[in-house]
Design an enzyme around this catalytic site. Sequence first.
Site, short mmCIF file in Angstrom:
data_model
loop_
_atom_site.label_atom_id
_atom_site.label_comp_id
_atom_site.label_asym_id
_atom_site.label_seq_id
_atom_site.Cartn_x
_atom_site.Cartn_y
_atom_site.Cartn_z
CG ASP A 18 -2.07 0.95 1.12
OD1 ASP A 18 -2.35 1.42 0.00
OD2 ASP A 18 -2.70 1.25 2.15
CG ASN A 66 -7.73 -2.03 -5.43
OD1 ASN A 66 -6.83 -2.83 -5.21
ND2 ASN A 66 -7.98 -1.04 -4.57
C1 IPE Z 1 -5.38 -2.76 -0.40
O1 IPE Z 1 -5.03 -1.43 -0.54
C2 IPE Z 1 -5.35 -3.44 -1.73
C3 IPE Z 1 -4.03 -3.65 -2.33
C4 IPE Z 1 -2.89 -3.34 -1.78
C5 IPE Z 1 -4.03 -4.25 -3.64
P1 IPE Z 1 -6.13 -0.29 -0.73
O2 IPE Z 1 -5.39 0.98 -0.85
O3 IPE Z 1 -7.05 -0.66 -1.84
O4 IPE Z 1 -6.94 -0.38 0.64
P2 IPE Z 1 -7.86 0.70 1.36
O5 IPE Z 1 -8.87 1.14 0.34
O6 IPE Z 1 -7.00 1.82 1.79
O7 IPE Z 1 -8.46 -0.02 2.53
C1 IPE Z 2 -1.32 0.32 -3.46
O1 IPE Z 2 -1.14 1.68 -3.47
C2 IPE Z 2 -1.55 -0.24 -4.84
C3 IPE Z 2 -2.90 -0.79 -5.04
C4 IPE Z 2 -3.90 -0.73 -4.21
C5 IPE Z 2 -3.14 -1.44 -6.31
P1 IPE Z 2 -2.37 2.67 -3.49
O2 IPE Z 2 -2.75 2.94 -4.88
O3 IPE Z 2 -3.48 2.16 -2.62
O4 IPE Z 2 -1.72 3.96 -2.84
P2 IPE Z 2 -2.37 4.93 -1.78
O5 IPE Z 2 -2.89 4.10 -0.65
O6 IPE Z 2 -3.48 5.67 -2.49
O7 IPE Z 2 -1.27 5.82 -1.37
MG MG Z 3 -4.00 2.39 -0.71
#
Ligand code: IPE
Ligand code: IPE
Ligand code: MG
Length: 248
Positions: A18, A66
């Site tokens: 994340d 996602n």
């Molecule tokens: C969790 O991260 C999913 C992945 C790392 C693929 P998200 O960024 O989607 O999670 P939330 O929305 O902050 O809970």
């Molecule tokens: C994790 O990084 C990647 C996926 C969830 C695919 P994020 O895209 O969630 O990054 P933040 O949480 O918005 O910083």
């Molecule tokens: Mg995230």
Amino acid sequence: MNQLSPSTVPAHVAIIMDGNGRWANARGLPRAMGHRKGVEAVREAVKTAAECGVSYLTLFAFSSENWNRPESEVSDLMGLLKTFIRRDLAVLHKQNVRIRVIGDRANLASDILPLLLEAEETTRGNSGITLVIAFNYGSRDEIARTVRKLAEEVAAGRLDPSQLTSERISASLDTADIPDPDLVIRTSGEERLSNFLLWQAAYAELMFVPEYWPDFTRDTFRTALARYAARERRFGGLQPAATLAVGS
Ligand code: IPE
Ligand code: IPE
Ligand code: MG
């Protein structure tokens, strides 16, 4: 902390990667750049896990939730997955990595599913680390799909409800044949599971680290493994010292 004792290395590490977006934002870059940089961190994590003696590395690449992101970001992420498999499959195969994919495969784009199947098929016989890619994965979705499958078996008379043990359920999930994770790491400082391996992580050690995923280096990973080694797992029992005291 360069030496990790083999007995305290977790067999299965699962990572919620994340913080790609925030990594990019902090640099005034588009979110897509964060995802791109995140792929480099993936390559490094696979190498580090293998060199440390981890047998299974699960990476949460794209959740069933996602899809709620803007279309352009979803398309960036799909593009990166395709490029990763096209570019890295041969290298991973050479590194003796076995690839498994968990998540819902129904309704995946016609240019994604064949790549995932190819990655699994090409590396099926490899004996090195197993890289489990959680793609279009959500724990509740996985459990719901599994319950439906088992209910159909029961309805068809092939399975008796008394056979629905927790072992049977485990063996029917996407992660069948993959041991439960010993350690779940989430980067970026968020402290939640976001629908990741809810069943499988029942007794996992949870570790929340502040680094954004693109900053998750070999050293960060090794530090997390060293912290894991100092944890005491009880599985509902007593710590060894207490057991001694009870016994004496
Ligand atoms: C969790 O991260 C999913 C992945 C790392 C693929 P998200 O960024 O989607 O999670 P939330 O929305 O902050 O809970
Ligand atoms: C994790 O990084 C990647 C996926 C969830 C695919 P994020 O895209 O969630 O990054 P933040 O949480 O918005 O910083
Ligand atoms: Mg995230």
